[in-house]
Design an enzyme around this catalytic site. Structure first.
Site, PDB file in Angstrom:
ATOM      1  N   ARG A   1      -1.455  -8.461  -4.551  1.00 22.63           N
ATOM      2  CA  ARG A   1      -0.905  -8.172  -3.227  1.00 22.63           C
ATOM      3  C   ARG A   1       0.591  -7.972  -3.401  1.00 22.63           C
ATOM      4  NH1 ARG A   1      -1.511 -10.373   2.451  1.00 22.63           N
ATOM      5  NH2 ARG A   1      -0.455  -8.371   2.614  1.00 22.63           N
TER       6      ARG A   1
ATOM      7  N   ARG B   1     -11.842  -0.171  -3.166  1.00 25.10           N
ATOM      8  CA  ARG B   1     -12.129   1.258  -3.360  1.00 25.10           C
ATOM      9  C   ARG B   1     -11.582   1.753  -4.686  1.00 25.10           C
ATOM     10  NH1 ARG B   1      -8.704   5.263  -3.208  1.00 25.10           N
ATOM     11  NH2 ARG B   1      -7.098   3.959  -2.281  1.00 25.10           N
ATOM     12  N   ARG B   2     -10.327   1.425  -4.966  1.00 27.41           N
ATOM     13  CA  ARG B   2      -9.727   1.854  -6.232  1.00 27.41           C
ATOM     14  C   ARG B   2     -10.418   1.197  -7.417  1.00 27.41           C
ATOM     15  NH1 ARG B   2      -3.725   1.205  -3.657  1.00 27.41           N
ATOM     16  NH2 ARG B   2      -3.367   3.378  -3.062  1.00 27.41           N
TER      17      ARG B   2
ATOM     18  N   CYS C   1     -11.423  -0.811   6.855  1.00 25.97           N
ATOM     19  CA  CYS C   1     -10.519  -0.116   5.931  1.00 25.97           C
ATOM     20  C   CYS C   1     -10.325  -0.879   4.619  1.00 25.97           C
ATOM     21  CB  CYS C   1      -9.173   0.154   6.598  1.00 25.97           C
ATOM     22  SG  CYS C   1      -8.283  -1.306   7.142  1.00 25.97           S
TER      23      CYS C   1
ATOM     24  N   ARG D   1       4.696  -4.994  -6.811  1.00 31.73           N
ATOM     25  CA  ARG D   1       3.603  -4.478  -7.641  1.00 31.73           C
ATOM     26  C   ARG D   1       4.129  -3.817  -8.914  1.00 31.73           C
ATOM     27  NH1 ARG D   1      -1.430  -3.004  -3.808  1.00 31.73           N
ATOM     28  NH2 ARG D   1      -0.964  -4.466  -2.139  1.00 31.73           N
TER      29      ARG D   1
ATOM     30  N   LYS E   1      -4.306   5.228   7.352  1.00 33.32           N
ATOM     31  CA  LYS E   1      -5.420   4.549   6.688  1.00 33.32           C
ATOM     32  C   LYS E   1      -5.574   3.099   7.150  1.00 33.32           C
ATOM     33  CE  LYS E   1      -2.785   3.366   2.482  1.00 33.32           C
ATOM     34  NZ  LYS E   1      -2.795   1.915   2.621  1.00 33.32           N
ATOM     35  N   ASP E   2      -4.533   2.538   7.816  1.00 32.12           N
ATOM     36  CA  ASP E   2      -4.621   1.162   8.320  1.00 32.12           C
ATOM     37  C   ASP E   2      -5.266   1.074   9.695  1.00 32.12           C
ATOM     38  OD1 ASP E   2      -3.314   0.241   6.034  1.00 32.12           O
ATOM     39  OD2 ASP E   2      -1.327   0.298   6.979  1.00 32.12           O
TER      40      ASP E   2
END
Length: 337
Positions: A157, A135-136, A250, A163, A87-88
């Site tokens: 971040r 997106r989330r 992305c 997190r 995805k990166d």
């Protein structure tokens, strides 16, 4: 340093980011390559711009920030192959490099790690949910609006440890992470809720790895190709084609998933009987939304499982065209080129 091409038993150098997750997934690939080739594999740790910048991913532009340094090392011959989170990867592939393998994908879903073992729909009113992904945020806020939930998405971040610590320390009620990443570092047991792909579509390529090497290393390309999973490659090719056709990077609020009904039924519901059924069709779903969740364009298309790279590309382009016709471009902010 000896050129690893000089001898059949010389160590292969695998370029990887330094994060715990990157090291874990690169270590898994290294083991597989050792088994395939009988050659030792050395991990070469490389720091990328995305690892050192304190900006949020969306502010950095997203595209390539975790990839460029690894690709530069490949082009300079400092490493023989590199492992990326797919995805990166930018959607444009450099001619000098080849995507030698896309191994079988892990669970592509997003997950919640929440205080008091809460599920997403059980979070209290005003719950603060941490995510660095537009997106989330777009999809969580849209779901909350349509289901009478009151949440606040908070940009964060940091690595997985950082997190999750926000939740343990009481700074946030929950954080959103990728199931595959938690699985690869052995922390999947900390998940309090798996988000159905009907609720949040993952990032294009989420859960998949990309193994990249120089295009002129024919023997290495062939060896790494043994790790390729054709169904995963077809799926992520369609997803990334959609992303490219939307001209989005992305970090844009774009979700996409090419799945294989009925095999993918457990992504929407627990259906252990689905996995053994034959796969004849691929369904591609895409979503674009404003981060506050007020507007979403969400469409899907279904067709035969792509048998060629071009067929997978066409599936993504066709759905992207429909999404653009529904106003998708206006929901992404400045379109990334």
């Amino acid at each position: 340093m000896n050129d690893p091409r000089a001898g059949d038993n010389a160590a292969l150098r695998l370029g990887t980011r330094r994060s715990k997750l990157a090291m874990a997934q690169s270590g898994q690939v290294a083991q597989a390559v050792r088994r395939l080739t009988g050659r030792p594999v050395e991990l070469v740790e490389i720091t990328t711009y995305g690892d050192t910048s304190r900006e949020h991913l969306a502010q950095m532009g997203g595209t390539g920030v975790f990839v460029t340094a690894l690709r530069d090392a490949l082009l300079r011959g400092e490493v023989d192959f590199a492992v990326h989170s797919l995805k990166d990867l930018p959607t444009t592939q450099p001619e000098e490099l080849v995507l030698a393998a896309v191994p079988e994908r892990e669970d592509p879903r997003d997950v919640i790690v929440a205080r008091d073992a809460l599920k997403f729909t059980d979070l209290p009113r005003g719950a603060r949910i941490g995510t660095g992904s537009p997106r989330r945020a777009a999809q969580l806020n849209a779901y909350a609006r349509t289901h009478g939930l009151d949440i606040r998405t908070v940009p964060i971040r940091g690595n997985v440890d950082t997190r999750i610590r926000y939740v343990h320390d009481g700074d946030l009620d929950a954080v959103v992470l990728a199931a595959a990443g938690l699985s690869r570092i052995g922390r999947i047991d900390e998940v309090t809720d798996f988000l159905s792909v009907d609720t949040v579509l993952p990032a294009p390529g989420q859960g998949a790895l990309a193994i990249e090497c120089a295009a002129d290393r024919a023997d290495l390309v062939a060896a790494l190709g043994e790790l390729d999973d054709p169904l995963t490659r077809a799926a992520v090719t369609a997803e990334r084609s959609l992303l490219a056709a939307l001209e989005a990077g992305c970090s844009a609020p774009v979700g996409a998933l090419a799945d294989l009904p009925p095999r993918s039924a457990p992504l929407e519901r627990e259906d252990p009987q689905a996995d053994g059924q034959s796969v004849k069709e691929m369904r591609l779903r895409g979503v674009v939304g404003t981060t506050d969740g007020t507007r979403l364009v969400q469409l899907s298309t279904t067709g035969p499982v792509p048998q060629t790279h071009d067929q997978a590309l066409a599936l993504g382009r066709e759905l992207a065209a429909e999404m653009l016709a529904q106003g998708a471009a206006g929901l992404m902010g400045e379109r990334a080129h």
